[in-house]
Design a protein around this motif. Structure first.
Motif, PDB file in Angstrom:
ATOM      1  N   GLU A  24       4.823  15.673  40.538  1.00 49.26           N
ATOM      2  CA  GLU A  24       4.404  17.073  40.682  1.00 49.26           C
ATOM      3  C   GLU A  24       3.223  17.385  39.759  1.00 49.26           C
ATOM      4  O   GLU A  24       2.301  18.097  40.148  1.00 49.26           O
ATOM      5  N   VAL A  25       3.235  16.848  38.554  1.00 49.29           N
ATOM      6  CA  VAL A  25       2.101  17.023  37.636  1.00 49.29           C
ATOM      7  C   VAL A  25       0.839  16.445  38.262  1.00 49.29           C
ATOM      8  O   VAL A  25      -0.232  17.056  38.212  1.00 49.29           O
ATOM      9  N   GLU A  26       0.958  15.289  38.873  1.00 52.60           N
ATOM     10  CA  GLU A  26      -0.191  14.673  39.544  1.00 52.60           C
ATOM     11  C   GLU A  26      -0.712  15.569  40.665  1.00 52.60           C
ATOM     12  O   GLU A  26      -1.920  15.760  40.806  1.00 52.60           O
ATOM     13  N   ASN A  27       0.190  16.144  41.438  1.00 56.46           N
ATOM     14  CA  ASN A  27      -0.208  17.043  42.525  1.00 56.46           C
ATOM     15  C   ASN A  27      -0.916  18.291  41.988  1.00 56.46           C
ATOM     16  O   ASN A  27      -1.898  18.754  42.567  1.00 56.46           O
ATOM     17  N   LEU A  32      -5.899  21.495  41.016  1.00 54.96           N
ATOM     18  CA  LEU A  32      -6.820  22.118  40.074  1.00 54.96           C
ATOM     19  C   LEU A  32      -8.222  21.525  40.204  1.00 54.96           C
ATOM     20  O   LEU A  32      -9.215  22.244  40.116  1.00 54.96           O
ATOM     21  N   SER A  33      -8.293  20.232  40.432  1.00 49.73           N
ATOM     22  CA  SER A  33      -9.594  19.584  40.617  1.00 49.73           C
ATOM     23  C   SER A  33     -10.287  20.125  41.857  1.00 49.73           C
ATOM     24  O   SER A  33     -11.494  20.371  41.846  1.00 49.73           O
ATOM     25  N   LYS A  34      -9.523  20.310  42.937  1.00 50.60           N
ATOM     26  CA  LYS A  34     -10.092  20.864  44.169  1.00 50.60           C
ATOM     27  C   LYS A  34     -10.628  22.268  43.929  1.00 50.60           C
ATOM     28  O   LYS A  34     -11.722  22.606  44.353  1.00 50.60           O
ATOM     29  N   GLU A  35      -9.839  23.102  43.242  1.00 46.96           N
ATOM     30  CA  GLU A  35     -10.251  24.475  42.973  1.00 46.96           C
ATOM     31  C   GLU A  35     -11.506  24.513  42.109  1.00 46.96           C
ATOM     32  O   GLU A  35     -12.410  25.300  42.357  1.00 46.96           O
ATOM     33  N   LYS A  36     -11.577  23.645  41.105  1.00 50.38           N
ATOM     34  CA  LYS A  36     -12.750  23.602  40.239  1.00 50.38           C
ATOM     35  C   LYS A  36     -13.970  23.172  41.045  1.00 50.38           C
ATOM     36  O   LYS A  36     -15.046  23.750  40.906  1.00 50.38           O
TER      37      LYS A  36
END
Length: 59
Positions: A24-27, A32-36
């Protein structure tokens, strides 16, 4: 990397909950990377618009 760490933790402890939490942390990190990335693209689009407008005006 986290997925491998999760798998190794699961193999060593047998605790499926730890494995699932690390997955879940990986997801969350991926999201967050996508949003950034999307935010950076929006800023770049605005910046390009500003540059085009400034070129037309002659600034």
């Amino acid at each position: 990397m986290i997925k491998q760490m999760a798998w190794n933790t699961f193999k060593n402890t047998g605790n499926i909950n730890t494995f699932m939490e690390l997955i879940e942390v990986e997801n969350i990190e991926k999201e967050l990377s996508k949003e950034k990335l999307q935010k950076d693209v929006k800023v770049n689009e605005y910046g390009e618009f500003q540059n085009k407008r400034n070129n037309i005006i002659g600034k």
